[in-house]
Design a protein around this motif. Structure first.
Motif, PDB file in Angstrom:
ATOM      1  N   CYS A 178      -8.288   1.442   1.026  1.00  0.00           N
ATOM      2  CA  CYS A 178      -7.602   1.037   2.261  1.00  0.00           C
ATOM      3  C   CYS A 178      -8.245  -0.254   2.737  1.00  0.00           C
ATOM      4  O   CYS A 178      -9.463  -0.394   2.677  1.00  0.00           O
ATOM      5  N   CYS A 199       0.853  -1.188   0.000  1.00  0.00           N
ATOM      6  CA  CYS A 199       0.000   0.000   0.000  1.00  0.00           C
ATOM      7  C   CYS A 199       0.891   1.241   0.000  1.00  0.00           C
ATOM      8  O   CYS A 199       1.838   1.329   0.776  1.00  0.00           O
ATOM      9  N   CYS A 236      -1.587  -5.185   4.281  1.00  0.00           N
ATOM     10  CA  CYS A 236      -1.153  -3.994   3.552  1.00  0.00           C
ATOM     11  C   CYS A 236       0.041  -4.249   2.655  1.00  0.00           C
ATOM     12  O   CYS A 236       0.500  -3.349   1.936  1.00  0.00           O
TER      13      CYS A 236
HETATM   14  S1  SF4 Z   1      -4.243   0.441   6.816  1.00  0.00           S
HETATM   15 FE1  SF4 Z   1      -4.982   1.177   4.824  1.00  0.00          FE
HETATM   16  S2  SF4 Z   1      -3.774   2.992   4.386  1.00  0.00           S
HETATM   17 FE2  SF4 Z   1      -2.757   1.927   6.068  1.00  0.00          FE
HETATM   18  S3  SF4 Z   1      -1.220   0.697   5.031  1.00  0.00           S
HETATM   19 FE3  SF4 Z   1      -3.040  -0.602   5.277  1.00  0.00          FE
HETATM   20  S4  SF4 Z   1      -4.210  -0.334   3.379  1.00  0.00           S
HETATM   21 FE4  SF4 Z   1      -2.693   1.291   3.474  1.00  0.00          FE
END
Ligand code: SF4
Ligand SMILES: Nc1ncnc2c1ncn2[C@@H]1O[C@H](COP(=O)(O)OP(=O)(O)OP(=O)(O)O)[C@@H](O)[C@H]1O
Ligand SMILES: Nc1ncnc2c1ncn2[C@@H]1O[C@H](COP(=O)(O)OP(=O)(O)O)[C@@H](O)[C@H]1O
Ligand code: SF4
Ligand SMILES: [Mg+2]
Ligand SMILES: [Mg+2]
Lengths: 351, 333
Positions: A335, A305, A318
């Motif tokens: 997300c 991410c 992520c």
């Molecule tokens: S929680 Fe959401 S924004 Fe944070 S790293 Fe994981 S996917 Fe990305």
């Protein structure tokens, strides 16, 4: 009162029934591969970005430096060729325009760009009259007399008196006046879409509010679709209907501005609103509650991410970049824990 | 007697007394400004563009443009007299005891050297670090100012960085020598709010750990609201109000301060009519008999323009320059 006048309803159910002026779908843009020894142009400037803008609507684009905001504007006016995806203006696929057709489209002035620093973007040797007339000369559709009328009309629309302004040059104007001249120039061709790239970042707070109020008036009087690019939420406050949040080439969240900024679904949007300065003591999260903890793990720079290295809530899932998911209320966020991270916040605080 | 803004009395890091700056053909742009900054104190200098904030800062830094000139006044940096100082004294002081960050950071970086080299060189020359230590510390500083890939940034030239990245590099360079006073003139204005908040936090940490004093210059009261202990409000070349941040924001005594509050960022997102301050500030050098804000002030009466309006000491570290202080008391909050 400007705040109560009639204007197109933008966030109700009928919102989606009005055809968008601009529809960007899954747009990706890459600049040329890096020159030897530099890191420029590496990676994508825009990755699978989607965005719609309707007539009379103001859409804000926020994001940090280098996140791809200007690239979206450049692609929309045909200054860069997308690597993938589609850009439609008034239903027409821009990708199908080539050569002469593309040049003609650009000349028509249906989409206009306004830049941050009017002193740099306005030719210092031209008078206000010449500056505002130039796009009309390029379009070449009106007679001389009609152009004069249009120049005066455009200046009045931005609250400048043609009589005292026409003969002046950029240096003889204050910052706020210069930016209003840029706007007059941009609306002289009666565009359908106005792309304003950081239109108020070079202005002080009073002039900022003046120019923003003006944009607000133009969209309702001319039914203009407006995109305002900003690095700063205060440049959108009070006037934008929707907001798209960019982070490292991706649209990580979008939706109606009040909902998105009051209850961010994406951790980056949360960090953005928590970081916004304010003269009023508003009850809100503090940025330090949203920054990664000191013992956070290190993430590789690719594949994960895009926000993971700076995300408080990064977890195993992520390691894969999340796709945008649709959320209630005409919203979306990219997300794995979209809208749910607040609960993790409480647990973190309690533990 | 020069008007003077009450400030901390114990060993100020900076004392500016009666500073007058003119530009071009003897047009006075800064009118007899006096203020002081205590050790480790953070002071916000706030006003619309053109109010003379930058000229004031540049006078303190000995960096006035060729068309600008200090007509009179005294500038003392922690006991060192800078009034009429030689270029050499100023060069010694700048970058060691006095740091500065401006909005147009690009013009302060050497285009032909990598930014890492420029920072490391500063650390080697001014702090005596070894080459390896200077490199390591430079990367650390780049991380602290929020640059992604600090090691990669180290090897880049200024033109290969975006404006926001250049700004962060400049902040890293200017805090690298742990100055006594850092002057940040609209230094975070061009940055996104996340980085702005990080940099303001960073400056706050440096104040705690190194006793750094801060002069933060901005047009938006919101930026100083949570960062500065004291505020100086400047209008048309004059200080019109000063006091602790809490006091000034809760009970502004000058109508201009109230007007600035109205246009400042409030951090809410509902649709609303945006306020503006009507009219324009006077042009530089314009001769005005009384209050310079009068043409734009909704409280102006003939008393305001009949003669000079002094900066009145209101006690408790507060001062305001308004002819109708008593009449307006309580009306501006
Ligand atoms: S929680 Fe959401 S924004 Fe944070 S790293 Fe994981 S996917 Fe990305
Ligand atoms: N002409 C170019 N050649 C190579 N790379 C570029 C070019 N223009 C932009 N980029 C890269 O593309 C990415 C997106 O840039 P873009 O200008 O769209 O950012 P932005 O969001 O507008 O940033 P800013 O807030 O600094 O204006 C960045 O990584 C940038 O370095
Ligand atoms: N180099 C210069 N030459 C002539 N006038 C200047 C110069 N620098 C600043 N001024 C004028 O002096 C006034 C104060 O400017 P400045 O200190 O830059 O204001 P601020 O930083 O508060 O926006 C302005 O009216 C500006 O136009
Ligand atoms: S002196 Fe008069 S014009 Fe000036 S700020 Fe006070 S009330 Fe307004
Ligand atoms: Mg940009
Ligand atoms: Mg300035």
């Amino acid at each position: 009162m400007t705040a109560t006048r009639e204007r197109p309803e933008v966030s109700g159910p009928e919102h989606t029934q009005v055809a968008p002026v601009l529809r960007v779908s899954d747009l990706s843009v890459s600049y040329a591969p890096p020159r030897k020894g530099t890191h420029l142009g590496t990676g994508a400037a825009l990755t699978a970005a989607s965005l719609e803008v309707r007539p009379g609507e103001i859409v804000g684009i926020v994001g940090e430096t280098g996140s791809g905001k200007t690239t979206l504007a450049r692609a929309t006016v045909g200054l860069v060729r997308p690597a993938a995806g589609r850009i439609e203006l008034d239903g027409q696929d821009m990708g199908s325009l080539k050569g002469r057709a593309l040049r003609e489209f650009r000349r028509s002035g249906q989409v206009q760009l306004v830049f941050q620093d009017p002193l740099r973007s306005l030719d210092p040797d031209l008078t206000v009259a010449e500056l505002v007339r130039e796009p009309l000369d390029i379009a070449g559709t009106l007679s001389r007399a009609e152009r004069d009328v249009r120049v005066a009309e455009s200046l009045r629309l931005v609250g400048l008196e043609p009589e005292s302004m026409l003969g002046r040059r950029p240096r003889q104007l204050s910052g706020g006046q210069r930016q209003r001249v840029s706007l007059a120039r941009a609306i002289s061709t009666h565009p359908k879409l106005l792309f304003c790239d950081e239109p108020v970042s070079a202005l002080d707070v009073s002039n900022r509010n003046l120019v923003l109020s003006l944009l607000d008036r133009l969209r309702s009087e001319l039914g203009l679709a407006v995109v305002i690019i900003a690095h700063d939420l205060s440049s959108l406050a009070g006037i934008a209907d929707r907001v798209a949040v960019f982070y490292r080439s991706r649209v990580v969240e979008q939706g109606p501005i009040q909902d998105v900024l009051q209850r961010p679904a994406h951790p980056y949007t949360g960090l953005l609103t928590a970081s916004a300065p304010s003269v009023a003591h508003v009850d809100r999260l503090r940025p330090e509650q949203l920054r990664p903890q000191p013992d956070a793990r290190a993430w590789p720079s690719h594949g994960v991410c895009v926000f993971a290295p700076r995300c408080r809530f990064a977890h195993d899932a992520c390691a894969d970049q999340p796709a945008p998911v649709t959320l209630p209320g005409d919203r979306e966020a990219a997300c794995h824990v979209a809208g749910e991270w607040r609960t993790h916040l409480t647990t973190t605080k309690e533990s | 007697m020069p008007d003077s803004v009450p400030g901390p009395v114990l060993s100020p890091v900076l004392e500016v007394t009666d500073l007058r700056v003119s530009v071009g053909d003897h047009l006075v742009a800064v009118h007899d400004v006096s203020f002081s900054i205590g050790r480790g104190e953070s002071v916000g200098l706030v006003g619309e563009s053109g109010s003379g904030k930058t000229l004031t800062c540049r006078s303190v830094l000995g960096l006035l443009p060729a068309t600008g000139e200090v007509d009179h006044g005294r500038i003392v940096l922690g006991g060192t007299e800078l009034t009429g100082a030689t270029r050499r004294t100023w060069n010694e002081v700048r970058g060691t005891r006095l740091g500065a960050v401006f909005q147009d950071s690009a013009s302060y970086l050497n285009p032909s050297l990598t930014v890492g080299h420029q920072l490391a060189e500063q650390l080697r020359v001014k702090r005596g670090l070894s080459r390896a230590d200077a490199h390591r510390r430079a990367v650390e500083l780049f991380t602290e100012v929020g640059l992604h890939d600090p090691e990669g940034v180290f090897h880049r030239y200024p033109h290969e960085l975006s404006g926001g990245m250049q700004q962060r590099v400049l902040i890293a360079i200017s805090v690298s020598c742990e100055p006594e006073l850092l002057i940040a003139d609209e230094a975070t204005t061009a940055l996104d709010v996340v980085i702005q908040a990080e940099i303001l936090d960073l400056l706050g940490r440096l104040r705690e750990t190194h006793g750094l004093a801060l002069l933060l210059v901005t047009h938006d009261l919101a930026v100083v609201a949570e960062t500065c202990e004291r505020i100086l409000v400047m209008y048309a070349g004059e200080i019109v109000e000063s006091g602790t941040t809490e006091e000034v924001l809760a009970r502004p005594r000058h109508p201009y301060t109230q007007a600035l509050m109205g246009v400042a960022t409030i951090g809410t997102w509902e649709r609303r009519a945006l306020e503006v301050i009507p009219g324009q500030p006077p042009s530089v050098g314009e001769d005005m008999p009384g209050c310079r804000f009068a043409p734009r002030c909704r409280f102006a009466t003939s008393a305001c323009t009949s003669g000079p309006v002094p900066l009145a000491d209101l006690g408790g570290g507060r001062a305001a320059r308004c002819a109708r202080l008593d009449a307006l008391e309580g009306a501006l909050a």
